[in-house]
Design an enzyme around this catalytic site. Structure first.
Site, PDB file in Angstrom:
ATOM      1  N   SER A   9      78.651  38.428  -8.753  1.00 33.52           N
ATOM      2  CA  SER A   9      78.088  39.190  -7.641  1.00 33.52           C
ATOM      3  C   SER A   9      76.740  38.611  -7.239  1.00 33.52           C
ATOM      4  CB  SER A   9      77.905  40.659  -8.044  1.00 33.52           C
ATOM      5  OG  SER A   9      77.185  41.344  -7.047  1.00 33.52           O
ATOM      6  N   ASP A 176      84.546  46.541 -11.477  1.00 28.86           N
ATOM      7  CA  ASP A 176      83.196  46.258 -10.996  1.00 28.86           C
ATOM      8  C   ASP A 176      82.209  47.191 -11.672  1.00 28.86           C
ATOM      9  OD1 ASP A 176      80.904  45.634  -9.616  1.00 28.86           O
ATOM     10  OD2 ASP A 176      81.709  46.048  -7.632  1.00 28.86           O
TER      11      ASP A 176
END
Length: 223
Positions: A9, A176
């Site tokens: 990310s 996530d």
């Protein structure tokens, strides 16, 4: 266990050296870039918009996996597709007409993804399994990086895997939040296909090595 797809990310990257960090991921064994877009309304944080997306796309040589943590994501689907997104994931909780939005994403030429917050049951996707290409299980409460994975998300991944298997769906399952060397074994054993990792990559002294370790056979699952 087989290797899983890894998507660092860029929310955890050094924005003063964004080109450097993007090129680092290009050289790594990572599979995708994960681009977290936050609006300060759907989640209690604001990340970035199209200028940063354009900058990442300019230098990235791996697909951009865009995660829209925003209200009314359908307003921006086409713009993010034009900005270089290979996949666009929207939140179940943010879409009044989820099927329509997923169709819009596919028509824009991107893989369609749907994300589920911790409180959202996977069963709500039962009638839509042929409408998305990937599903992202939030393993934290979204909005900020650096959080610890919530253990109650592990059974949820398992439920999602069973639901997709029973439906004959080839959609990928992603996670996530809080993914690191201590937790990646658990999420992979539960049925995960891809994982987003921010702090575990960009917060490491050697991000390239961290990525390689995350993609290897993981440590045993959490007890």
């Amino acid at each position: 266990m087989t290797d899983l797809l890894l998507a660092p990310s860029i929310l955890a990257a050094d924005f003063a050296n964004l080109q450097r960090d993007v090129e680092l991921i290009n050289r790594s064994k990572a599979d995708w870039f994960h681009v977290d877009v936050m609006d300060g309304v759907f989640v209690p944080n604001i990340s970035f918009g199209f200028p940063v997306m354009d900058a990442v796309h300019r230098y990235a040589t791996k697909p951009l996996d865009v995660h829209l943590m925003i209200v009314q994501p359908e307003r921006y689907v086409d713009a993010f597709a034009k900005a270089g997104a290979a996949a666009i994931t929207v939140h179940y909780e943010a879409c009044t007409h989820l099927h329509r939005t997923l169709t819009q994403i596919r028509e824009a030429g991107c893989r369609a993804g749907v994300a589920l917050n911790m409180q959202t049951p996977v069963e709500l996707l039962t009638d839509l399994t042929d409408s998305f290409d990937q599903v992202l299980i939030m393993t934290i409460n979204p909005g900020f990086g650096g959080q610890k994975l919530l253990p109650l998300s592990i059974p949820k991944i398992q439920k999602m895997r069973r639901l997709l298997t029973e439906a004959g769906s080839s959609a990928l399952i992603g996670v996530d939040g809080g993914v690191d060397l201590k937790t990646i074994g658990s999420v992979l054993a539960a049925g995960t296909d891809y994982a987003v990792a921010g702090t575990a990559v960009f917060g490491a002294s050697d991000p390239l090595q961290a990525i390689e370790q995350l993609k290897k056979r993981p440590t045993p699952p959490m007890a």
